[in-house]
Design a protein around this motif. Structure first.
Motif, PDB file in Angstrom:
ATOM      1  N   ARG A 262       0.831  -1.199   0.000  1.00 33.28           N
ATOM      2  CA  ARG A 262       0.000   0.000   0.000  1.00 33.28           C
ATOM      3  C   ARG A 262       0.871   1.257   0.000  1.00 33.28           C
ATOM      4  NH1 ARG A 262      -5.398  -0.950   1.351  1.00 33.28           N
ATOM      5  NH2 ARG A 262      -5.643   1.134   2.200  1.00 33.28           N
TER       6      ARG A 262
ATOM      7  N   HIS B 117      -8.928  -5.534  -4.242  1.00 38.35           N
ATOM      8  CA  HIS B 117     -10.260  -4.987  -3.953  1.00 38.35           C
ATOM      9  C   HIS B 117     -11.064  -4.729  -5.221  1.00 38.35           C
ATOM     10  CE1 HIS B 117      -7.942  -3.816  -0.247  1.00 38.35           C
ATOM     11  NE2 HIS B 117      -8.932  -4.519   0.238  1.00 38.35           N
TER      12      HIS B 117
ATOM     13  N   TYR C  22     -14.725   3.255 -16.212  1.00 33.96           N
ATOM     14  CA  TYR C  22     -14.902   1.824 -16.473  1.00 33.96           C
ATOM     15  C   TYR C  22     -15.784   1.589 -17.702  1.00 33.96           C
ATOM     16  CZ  TYR C  22     -12.514  -0.325 -12.510  1.00 33.96           C
ATOM     17  OH  TYR C  22     -11.554  -0.785 -11.636  1.00 33.96           O
TER      18      TYR C  22
ATOM     19  N   ARG D 196      -4.382   5.187 -12.600  1.00 34.79           N
ATOM     20  CA  ARG D 196      -4.242   5.908 -11.337  1.00 34.79           C
ATOM     21  C   ARG D 196      -5.544   5.845 -10.542  1.00 34.79           C
ATOM     22  NH1 ARG D 196       0.276   9.307 -11.142  1.00 34.79           N
ATOM     23  NH2 ARG D 196      -0.745  10.683  -9.644  1.00 34.79           N
TER      24      ARG D 196
ATOM     25  N   VAL E 213      -7.796   3.555 -10.596  1.00 37.20           N
ATOM     26  CA  VAL E 213      -7.960   2.209 -10.056  1.00 37.20           C
ATOM     27  C   VAL E 213      -7.030   2.003  -8.853  1.00 37.20           C
ATOM     28  CG1 VAL E 213      -7.733  -0.258 -10.541  1.00 37.20           C
ATOM     29  CG2 VAL E 213      -8.736   1.253 -12.255  1.00 37.20           C
ATOM     30  N   SER E 214      -5.827   2.498  -8.947  1.00 36.38           N
ATOM     31  CA  SER E 214      -4.910   2.418  -7.804  1.00 36.38           C
ATOM     32  C   SER E 214      -5.503   3.123  -6.592  1.00 36.38           C
ATOM     33  CB  SER E 214      -3.557   3.064  -8.150  1.00 36.38           C
ATOM     34  OG  SER E 214      -2.809   2.230  -9.004  1.00 36.38           O
ATOM     35  N   ILE E 215      -6.018   4.296  -6.836  1.00 39.28           N
ATOM     36  CA  ILE E 215      -6.617   5.085  -5.756  1.00 39.28           C
ATOM     37  C   ILE E 215      -7.810   4.346  -5.150  1.00 39.28           C
ATOM     38  CG2 ILE E 215      -7.922   7.202  -5.304  1.00 39.28           C
ATOM     39  CD1 ILE E 215      -6.058   8.430  -7.603  1.00 39.28           C
ATOM     40  N   GLU E 216      -8.633   3.796  -6.003  1.00 35.69           N
ATOM     41  CA  GLU E 216      -9.805   3.062  -5.522  1.00 35.69           C
ATOM     42  C   GLU E 216      -9.390   1.856  -4.687  1.00 35.69           C
ATOM     43  OE1 GLU E 216     -12.706   3.664  -5.097  1.00 35.69           O
ATOM     44  OE2 GLU E 216     -14.005   1.929  -5.273  1.00 35.69           O
ATOM     45  N   ASN E 217      -8.277   1.245  -5.033  1.00 30.26           N
ATOM     46  CA  ASN E 217      -7.798   0.120  -4.238  1.00 30.26           C
ATOM     47  C   ASN E 217      -7.289   0.551  -2.873  1.00 30.26           C
ATOM     48  OD1 ASN E 217      -7.899  -2.682  -5.406  1.00 30.26           O
ATOM     49  ND2 ASN E 217      -7.200  -1.522  -7.194  1.00 30.26           N
ATOM     50  N   ILE E 218      -6.670   1.717  -2.827  1.00 34.08           N
ATOM     51  CA  ILE E 218      -6.242   2.252  -1.528  1.00 34.08           C
ATOM     52  C   ILE E 218      -7.456   2.398  -0.613  1.00 34.08           C
ATOM     53  CG2 ILE E 218      -5.317   4.299  -0.342  1.00 34.08           C
ATOM     54  CD1 ILE E 218      -3.177   2.757  -1.773  1.00 34.08           C
ATOM     55  N   HIS E 219      -8.586   2.701  -1.219  1.00 30.29           N
ATOM     56  CA  HIS E 219      -9.799   2.893  -0.421  1.00 30.29           C
ATOM     57  C   HIS E 219     -10.689   1.648  -0.400  1.00 30.29           C
ATOM     58  CE1 HIS E 219      -9.033   7.178   0.296  1.00 30.29           C
ATOM     59  NE2 HIS E 219      -8.465   7.156  -0.875  1.00 30.29           N
TER      60      HIS E 219
ATOM     61  N   ALA F 212     -11.908  -0.297  -2.577  1.00 28.51           N
ATOM     62  CA  ALA F 212     -12.968  -0.433  -3.598  1.00 28.51           C
ATOM     63  C   ALA F 212     -14.342  -0.093  -3.050  1.00 28.51           C
ATOM     64  CB  ALA F 212     -12.969  -1.838  -4.209  1.00 28.51           C
TER      65      ALA F 212
ATOM     66  N   PHE G 216      -0.571  -3.417 -15.950  1.00 27.64           N
ATOM     67  CA  PHE G 216      -0.931  -2.434 -14.933  1.00 27.64           C
ATOM     68  C   PHE G 216       0.305  -1.954 -14.167  1.00 27.64           C
ATOM     69  CE2 PHE G 216      -2.775  -0.716 -11.108  1.00 27.64           C
ATOM     70  CZ  PHE G 216      -4.033  -0.261 -11.481  1.00 27.64           C
TER      71      PHE G 216
ATOM     72  N   SER H 217       1.526   1.672 -13.365  1.00 30.34           N
ATOM     73  CA  SER H 217       1.236   2.163 -12.013  1.00 30.34           C
ATOM     74  C   SER H 217       2.494   2.328 -11.168  1.00 30.34           C
ATOM     75  CB  SER H 217       0.263   1.217 -11.303  1.00 30.34           C
ATOM     76  OG  SER H 217       0.894  -0.012 -10.991  1.00 30.34           O
TER      77      SER H 217
END
Lengths: 221, 221
Positions: free
Chosen positions: A115, A183, B75, B115, B117-123, B125, B176, B180
């Motif tokens: 992360r 996720h 998406y 980017r 999608v990366s951000i969404e994964n930090i949160h 999803a 990816f 990323s």
DNA sequence: TAGCTAACGTACTAGTTCGTACATTAGTAA
DNA sequence: TTACTAATGTACGAACTAGTACGTTAGCTA
């Protein structure tokens, strides 16, 4: 219930710079990994520490430098683990497979690290760039891969035209993605990439893939 | 210099709900991709729009829902591109290679999406989970992979024991990661994964890898 | 044991940031 | 032309948040 490092001192404060710094780093690692750089709260980090916000600024200077320090320590841990890689006594194919497995295991065991790296990429790796420490660490894993690759290529076992850095990228991408994107991938495709029941399958899959790539019959090229 | 969609109307305001919404989404996509969810500023998005912050709340409700809308649109674009995949007239090996190349190209062409999608994964999803739209879209690419895989496995060309979802994960992870993680990877290993000069190399590498994996000689197992 | 300093705590501030109350107008339908 | 509503703009506030000024004390050393 009392933690190991708890000298019994009723209500007087304890002075231990090293412990205070380490504790801040521990909590900060969790908080940054949890919420991202901008989502992380300095006050929250302080609150979950036995010390106060003041100490964060005293020891680290600011939020930005704290995040850099968190990254530095995280990478140091990774590099130390890499230094204990002991696969070169194996034949090249077995060595690569073992290396893949260890990389796989290591990513799975350190989701917080992943992360942090994702977060750092969102910010263009500016903290790594600002760190003197991180530029110089190098990568023991890369050296190991390099040597295995050379042996394999000389003996004719490995036919692929790759160097250590590219192979490292190949292996890492799979291990990293599986954790970092679990996720969204799970939400969209309904499959948990980190499901323990599928762990062995994915672990073997990566090994098979890398070995197949390195040893593929290229006589037709 | 006047943009296409600019009806000449000196200083009176123009009312066009669709255009206003679309413009907010465009700018928000850039801003979220640039700075992450928490790093993005609603005021900044508004400032770079021909309308005001009020309209963001009028149309989307809040920052959170705006980000969800940004994801939904991103998406949707991806899925539409996937629907134009036309590789099934090729033999399985060529079809997979072509699919890999298109996936590779598509990731490279849409760094903002990556980017997000990366951000969404930090949160975790959580926005995808909150979206009714995103759960139901499905993935045309998955169907294509599924059919190619079936043909290849029936004919005995493909020996690997994978399904479409896992193969998709394998291909995506590489494409990816290359985008990323290019910043940290570049900073640590001194190699730019997105260097145009190495593009062909990486593109072929992934194709070779996937084909080698799918068609590997497994008679010894 | 006196004194010094690194280590620590408290309380506050300046600036930011999401969100909204309220006012206004363009376009449309009767 | 009137009246109505969707669409838009302005101005502001409440809460948060990184960072700091200032005061205190533990523990070491001479």
């Amino acid at each position: 219930m009392t933690s190991v490092e708890e000298p019994a001192r009723p209500n007087g404060r304890i002075r231990d710079a090293a412990r205070t710094k380490a504790e801040i780093l521990d909590v900060a690692t969790q908080e940054f990994a949890r919420a991202g750089y901008d989502g992380a709260r300095v006050d929250e980090i302080a609150a979950r520490t036995r010390t106060t916000k003041r100490m964060i600024y005293y020891y680290f200077g600011g939020k930005e430098q704290l995040f850099t320090a968190v990254l530095e320590r995280a990478y140091t841990v990774i590099r130390q683990a890499e230094q204990e890689l002991d696969v070169e006594h194996l034949d090249p194919v077995a060595a690569i497979r073992r290396l893949v497995e260890l990389t796989f295991d290591h990513h799975e065991a350190h989701p917080d690290f992943i992360r942090l790296v994702s977060i750092e990429n969102i910010h263009g790796a500016e903290h790594i760039a600002a760190s003197e420490k991180l530029g110089k660490i190098g990568s023991p894993a890369l050296d190991v891969i390099s040597r295995i690759l050379e042996t394999g290529q000389k003996s004719g076992l490995f036919t692929a035209d790759v160097d250590a850095v590219d192979l490292h990228a190949m292996i890492s991408s799979y291990c990293f993605f599986r954790v970092s994107n679990r996720h969204t991938f799970g939400a969209l495709f309904g499959r948990d990439l980190v499901d323990p029941g599928r762990r062995e399958h994915y672990r073997n899959m990566l090994g098979d893939m890398v070995i197949a790539y390195l040893t593929a019959d290229r006589s037709e090229d």
